[in-house]
Design an enzyme around this catalytic site. Structure first.
Site, PDB file in Angstrom:
ATOM      1  N   GLU A   1      45.391  40.169 -78.171  1.00 15.58           N
ATOM      2  CA  GLU A   1      44.870  39.129 -79.068  1.00 15.58           C
ATOM      3  C   GLU A   1      43.364  39.273 -79.283  1.00 15.58           C
ATOM      4  OE1 GLU A   1      46.970  38.119 -80.802  1.00 15.58           O
ATOM      5  OE2 GLU A   1      47.945  36.250 -80.246  1.00 15.58           O
TER       6      GLU A   1
ATOM      7  N   THR B   1      41.673  35.315 -87.352  1.00 17.66           N
ATOM      8  CA  THR B   1      41.807  34.286 -86.317  1.00 17.66           C
ATOM      9  C   THR B   1      40.437  33.955 -85.726  1.00 17.66           C
ATOM     10  OG1 THR B   1      44.041  35.018 -85.856  1.00 17.66           O
ATOM     11  CG2 THR B   1      43.012  33.665 -84.172  1.00 17.66           C
TER      12      THR B   1
HETATM   13  N1  HSE Z   1      45.713  28.926 -81.016  1.00 21.72           N
HETATM   14  C1  HSE Z   1      45.318  29.993 -81.887  1.00 21.72           C
HETATM   15  C2  HSE Z   1      44.338  29.436 -82.897  1.00 21.72           C
HETATM   16  C3  HSE Z   1      46.519  30.536 -82.592  1.00 21.72           C
HETATM   17  O1  HSE Z   1      44.651  28.392 -83.473  1.00 21.72           O
HETATM   18  O2  HSE Z   1      43.270  30.013 -83.104  1.00 21.72           O
HETATM   19  C4  HSE Z   1      46.207  31.681 -83.497  1.00 21.72           C
HETATM   20  O3  HSE Z   1      47.420  32.130 -84.094  1.00 21.72           O
END
Ligand code: HSE
Length: 330
Positions: free
Chosen positions: A147, A203
């Site tokens: 990630e 993200t």
């Molecule tokens: N929890 C993460 C965010 C998920 O909202 O940034 C990203 O898919």
């Protein structure tokens, strides 16, 4: 096992693993709630060649599938490559060359856990082919390494939904823990992906849009909603889950990154959705329903809404998925 030649003993092995798409947050559960979705899945073909001498390992990434051209092939910038690097280093697997072929069915940039699925399938394949016997929490910690390639930091919600399937609560402190609750069987989701250009590390960009501090009142409101969602899954009560899907912290900060957000939310709720949220970091949104029969109506409404805004969109009517799987090993 595998093939040998006379000059250098080599061994070829392959493990194929799959991991499904996922949605994260479910409104108030930022970085805490993950839900596996049976809309799409990535496949990872992990191929390894044993070398006669232990020298530096090499990882070659190959990707095919929609949107794969935008994914870096450099293992240090690729979610599968990052997972592989850490496992190889920790388990000293330097006597191998690795080829990781990714069949990318979850396009990157959708908000459907694309990087998480490839990372999870890679970690699962390594665990299986080398019989590493890594426990779930540790395995997900390896997968979360992937990630960093898209979010800049580790977060476990998509990873957990993709690995376990169904609904998962991530508890990260004092130690990493995952609590899985089965989804009610009629829980239906409609994911709507506006086909807009997104930044490379979208993200990370969407995380930077969030406030650093949260007023206590809002924290209490989101906490009570998050608890309602957990109680809803625990009671297998779709209406209760949906009552909790209301987020007063993340959604207001991120909705400006999603064109047509207000219209698509309002119209989806009118068309029969019981709740509506941003899917993960967006730009996709997700509607929650208690039966598949209403799904097409909500999906058509989403398409019409974006049509009026001259923005293309894709929708997926789906259900919670089962988790990552080993497809074959040889
Ligand atoms: N929890 C993460 C965010 C998920 O909202 O940034 C990203 O898919």
């Amino acid at each position: 096992m595998g093939k040998t030649n006379n000059t250098n003993e080599t061994e070829f092995r392959e493990c194929i693993a799959s991991a499904p798409s996922s949605t994260a947050n479910l409104g108030p559960g930022y970085d805490v709630f993950g839900l596996g979705l049976d809309a799409l899945e990535d496949l990872v073909y992990l191929k390894l060649i044993k070398k006669s001498e232990s020298n530096s390992d090499s990882i070659k990434i190959k990707i095919k599938g929609e949107g794969s051209k935008s994914i870096p092939l450099d293992p240090d910038q690729n979610s599968s490559g990052k997972v592989a690097r850490r496992i190889i280093a920790n388990y000293k697997l330097h006597r191998y060359d690795f080829i990781i072929e990714i069949e990318k069915n979850i396009p990157p940039g959708y908000g459907m856990g694309s990087s998480a699925a490839s990372a999870v399938a890679t970690a699962v394949a390594f665990n299986k082919i080398f019989k590493l016997d890594i426990n779930d929490a540790e395995l997900l910690d390896y997968a979360a390494e992937g990630e960093i390639a898209s979010a800049g930091v580790k977060h476990y919600d998509n990873i957990a939904g993709s690995f376990f399937g169904d609904f998962v609560i991530v508890r990260s402190l004092p130690k990493l823990e995952f609590i899985k609750i089965k989804s009610p069987k009629d829980l239906t989701l409609v994911v709507c992906v506006p086909l807009i250009g997104v930044p490379k590390m979208k993200t990370e960009v969407a995380r930077k849009a969030l406030p650093e501090e949260v007023p206590l009142k809002k924290m209490v409101q989101n906490l009570s909603n998050a608890c309602t969602i957990v109680a809803g899954f625990f009671n297998q009560d779709i209406q209760m889950i949906c009552n909790g899907i209301d987020d007063c912290i993340i959604e207001p900060a991120r909705q400006k990154l999603i064109p047509g957000f207000e219209q698509v939310k309002e119209r989806s709720l009118k068309a029969g959705a019981l709740a509506f949220a941003i899917s993960g970091a967006g730009p996709s949104t997700i509607a929650f329903l208690n039966s598949k029969s209403r799904g097409s109506e909500v999906s058509n409404t989403m398409k019409e809404t974006y049509g009026k805004l001259n923005i293309g969109c894709k929708t997926f009517i789906c259900n919670p998925s089962s988790g990552a799987k080993i497809i074959s090993i040889k």
